[in-house]
Design an enzyme around this catalytic site. Structure first.
Site, short mmCIF file in Angstrom:
data_model
loop_
_atom_site.label_atom_id
_atom_site.label_comp_id
_atom_site.label_asym_id
_atom_site.label_seq_id
_atom_site.Cartn_x
_atom_site.Cartn_y
_atom_site.Cartn_z
N TYR A 150 0.82 -1.23 0.00
CA TYR A 150 0.00 0.00 0.00
C TYR A 150 0.85 1.28 0.00
CZ TYR A 150 -3.41 3.38 1.92
OH TYR A 150 -4.21 4.48 2.15
N LYS A 154 1.32 4.33 -2.86
CA LYS A 154 1.01 5.73 -2.57
C LYS A 154 2.20 6.63 -2.92
CE LYS A 154 -3.20 5.68 -0.90
NZ LYS A 154 -4.25 6.25 -1.75
N GLU A 192 -12.20 -2.21 8.05
CA GLU A 192 -12.36 -1.11 9.01
C GLU A 192 -11.05 -0.80 9.72
OE1 GLU A 192 -13.66 -4.05 9.05
OE2 GLU A 192 -13.74 -4.96 11.03
N LYS A 193 -10.94 0.48 10.15
CA LYS A 193 -9.75 0.92 10.86
C LYS A 193 -10.04 0.97 12.36
CE LYS A 193 -7.55 3.17 7.14
NZ LYS A 193 -6.48 4.12 6.93
N ALA A 194 -8.99 1.23 13.16
CA ALA A 194 -9.09 1.08 14.62
C ALA A 194 -10.28 1.84 15.23
CB ALA A 194 -7.78 1.50 15.27
N THR A 222 1.11 3.70 19.36
CA THR A 222 0.54 5.05 19.35
C THR A 222 0.17 5.49 17.93
OG1 THR A 222 2.80 5.97 19.26
CG2 THR A 222 1.72 5.88 21.42
N ARG A 287 3.14 6.47 15.48
CA ARG A 287 3.07 7.40 14.33
C ARG A 287 2.30 8.66 14.73
NH1 ARG A 287 0.47 4.85 9.22
NH2 ARG A 287 2.62 4.22 8.80
P1 NAD Z 1 -12.85 3.92 1.07
O1 NAD Z 1 -12.45 2.50 0.84
O2 NAD Z 1 -14.03 4.17 1.94
O3 NAD Z 1 -13.07 4.66 -0.33
C1 NAD Z 1 -12.38 4.34 -1.49
C2 NAD Z 1 -13.39 4.14 -2.58
O4 NAD Z 1 -12.70 3.87 -3.81
C3 NAD Z 1 -14.30 2.92 -2.32
O5 NAD Z 1 -15.65 3.32 -2.27
C4 NAD Z 1 -14.02 2.01 -3.49
O6 NAD Z 1 -15.15 1.30 -3.95
C5 NAD Z 1 -13.51 2.98 -4.54
N1 NAD Z 1 -12.74 2.30 -5.58
C6 NAD Z 1 -11.85 1.29 -5.43
N2 NAD Z 1 -11.41 0.89 -6.62
C7 NAD Z 1 -12.03 1.65 -7.56
C8 NAD Z 1 -11.98 1.68 -8.98
N3 NAD Z 1 -11.22 0.82 -9.67
N4 NAD Z 1 -12.76 2.58 -9.62
C9 NAD Z 1 -13.57 3.42 -8.93
N5 NAD Z 1 -13.65 3.43 -7.57
C10 NAD Z 1 -12.88 2.55 -6.90
O7 NAD Z 1 -11.55 4.65 1.65
P2 NAD Z 1 -11.41 6.10 2.28
O8 NAD Z 1 -11.10 5.92 3.71
O9 NAD Z 1 -12.54 6.97 1.89
O10 NAD Z 1 -10.05 6.59 1.58
C11 NAD Z 1 -10.05 7.49 0.48
C12 NAD Z 1 -8.62 7.73 0.03
O11 NAD Z 1 -7.85 8.22 1.11
C13 NAD Z 1 -7.90 6.46 -0.46
O12 NAD Z 1 -7.02 6.78 -1.49
C14 NAD Z 1 -7.10 6.05 0.76
O13 NAD Z 1 -5.97 5.27 0.42
C15 NAD Z 1 -6.71 7.40 1.32
N6 NAD Z 1 -6.39 7.35 2.75
C16 NAD Z 1 -7.36 7.08 3.67
C17 NAD Z 1 -7.04 7.03 5.00
C18 NAD Z 1 -8.08 6.76 6.06
O14 NAD Z 1 -7.74 6.75 7.24
N7 NAD Z 1 -9.33 6.53 5.72
C19 NAD Z 1 -5.71 7.25 5.42
C20 NAD Z 1 -4.75 7.50 4.45
C21 NAD Z 1 -5.09 7.57 3.11
#
Ligand code: NAD
Length: 333
Positions: A150, A154, A192-194, A222, A287
């Site tokens: 992952y 990124k 799901e996250k923590a 942390t 972190r």
């Molecule tokens: P999420 O999984 O709820 O949302 C991501 C969405 O992307 C999902 O609804 C999924 O169906 C969609 N998706 C996946 N593959 C796809 C494709 N091929 N075409 C179209 N849609 C597609 O995640 P989130 O928490 O809303 O995260 C959003 C962004 O933020 C992501 O890039 C994630 O890596 C980044 N991010 C999130 C967190 C966090 O804590 N939530 C932390 C760091 C980075």
């Protein structure tokens, strides 16, 4: 960015994307929300937006999605919490196709500005091996040794944005999110996250009258956690800024996972008996987000306290859990 144009939110059926769509609609934009999931699986469906189901890892579908738009926010990724990213590394890395094809499509369509959602997982593991953390500042990303799978995707995608700006004059903005939580996100199923997982476990403990809950690791690791409203505010501020280098977007309120459990338990009025699962996925040991740069450049940083954000989140997760139980009982009756 001054006139309200057509905005594409990739991943609009997801957690952060769904909240961002709401904000952009409220700000007066025409929003096209795009996600691969069937509409009935979107976390939020906003009737004011055009809601489109498409696989953005396909160049043809990415082109169709951004045609006629002014601005693109890429929040689409195949991701989840630590249990998911440790076990599905290739799947996480395949999200590179989404960002690559969205960038190519955006360049061809003459998109004015492009946002990419990066992650704190791009930072080297060696800087995160103690719970007494030195907060992660942007320049610490290199020399690179991100989270396997992952994190590498990124970091690569961040650089792809940078080079599309340098070589093709496509303006890009990149935020490195640190753990985002809030209502209308994943709370069960393995992604799901923590914060959502702990809210769910506490809610289940109350509903099932069994106060023992499982915690991944020894609970002394942390983290900082950013409330969704701060995340959306930060995305909008970064997108509207002139900052074309990656910026941390996270809270700097550091807690152990035990403290996170205590806050949720306090909100719920439960005294849980925690069973620590030392062989469960735990991620890095510590972190936190160094917010020096975002404060200096934007005069702003996330400020919602964990107590306030978790109160909203727990109330939402509790309702989801109790509705799911009621539906199951109804099926059995
Ligand atoms: P999420 O999984 O709820 O949302 C991501 C969405 O992307 C999902 O609804 C999924 O169906 C969609 N998706 C996946 N593959 C796809 C494709 N091929 N075409 C179209 N849609 C597609 O995640 P989130 O928490 O809303 O995260 C959003 C962004 O933020 C992501 O890039 C994630 O890596 C980044 N991010 C999130 C967190 C966090 O804590 N939530 C932390 C760091 C980075």
């Amino acid at each position: 960015m001054s006139s309200r144009g057509i905005v594409v939110v990739a991943g609009g059926g997801g957690f952060i994307g769904g909240h961002l769509v709401a904000r952009l609609l409220a700000d007066g934009y025409h929003v096209s929300s795009v996600d691969i999931k069937p509409l009935d699986e979107w976390f939020q469906v906003h009737t004011g937006a055009e809601n489109r189901v498409a696989d953005l890892s396909s160049l043809a579908e990415a082109r169709a999605a951004v045609a006629g738009a002014d601005v693109v926010y890429n929040l689409a990724a195949d991701m989840g919490g630590i249990g998911f990213i440790e076990n599905f590394k290739a799947q996480c890395m395949l999200s590179v196709l989404i960002n690559t094809h969205l960038l190519l499509a955006s360049r061809a369509a003459g998109i004015q500005r492009y946002f990419y959602a990066s992650s704190a997982c791009i930072y080297p593991a060696g800087r995160q091996d103690s719970p007494e953390v030195v907060p992660l500042a942007e320049q610490m990303a290199y020399p690179a040794m991100p989270e396997d799978g992952y994190g590498w995707e990124k970091l690569f995608s961040e650089r792809m944005c940078r080079h599309f700006t340098e070589d093709f004059a496509l303006p890009t903005r990149v935020a490195r999110f640190h753990n985002v939580y809030g209502p209308h996100g994943t709370w069960r199923g393995g992604r799901e996250k923590a914060p959502a997982a702990i809210c769910r476990k506490v809610a289940e403990a109350i509903l099932l009258d069994n106060s023992t809950i499982d915690i991944w690791g020894d609970g002394l690791q942390t983290r900082s956690f950013m409330y969704i409203e701060d995340c959306v505010e930060g995305i909008v501020r970064i997108m509207n800024s002139d900052i074309d280098e990656p910026l941390n977007l996270g809270s700097s309120e550091l807690v152990t996972i035990r403290q996170l459990v205590d806050i949720v338990s306090g909100i719920a009025g439960l005294q849980p008996n925690c069973r620590y699962q030392l062989d469960a996925p735990q991620g890095v040991r510590g972190r936190n987000s160094d917010n020096t740069l975002i404060r200096a450049r934007l005069g702003w940083e996330p400020t919602t306290s964990l107590v306030d954000g978790l109160a909203e989140t727990y109330a939402w997760v509790y309702k989801e859990v109790s509705d799911a139980y009621a539906a199951r009982v109804g099926q059995c009756a």
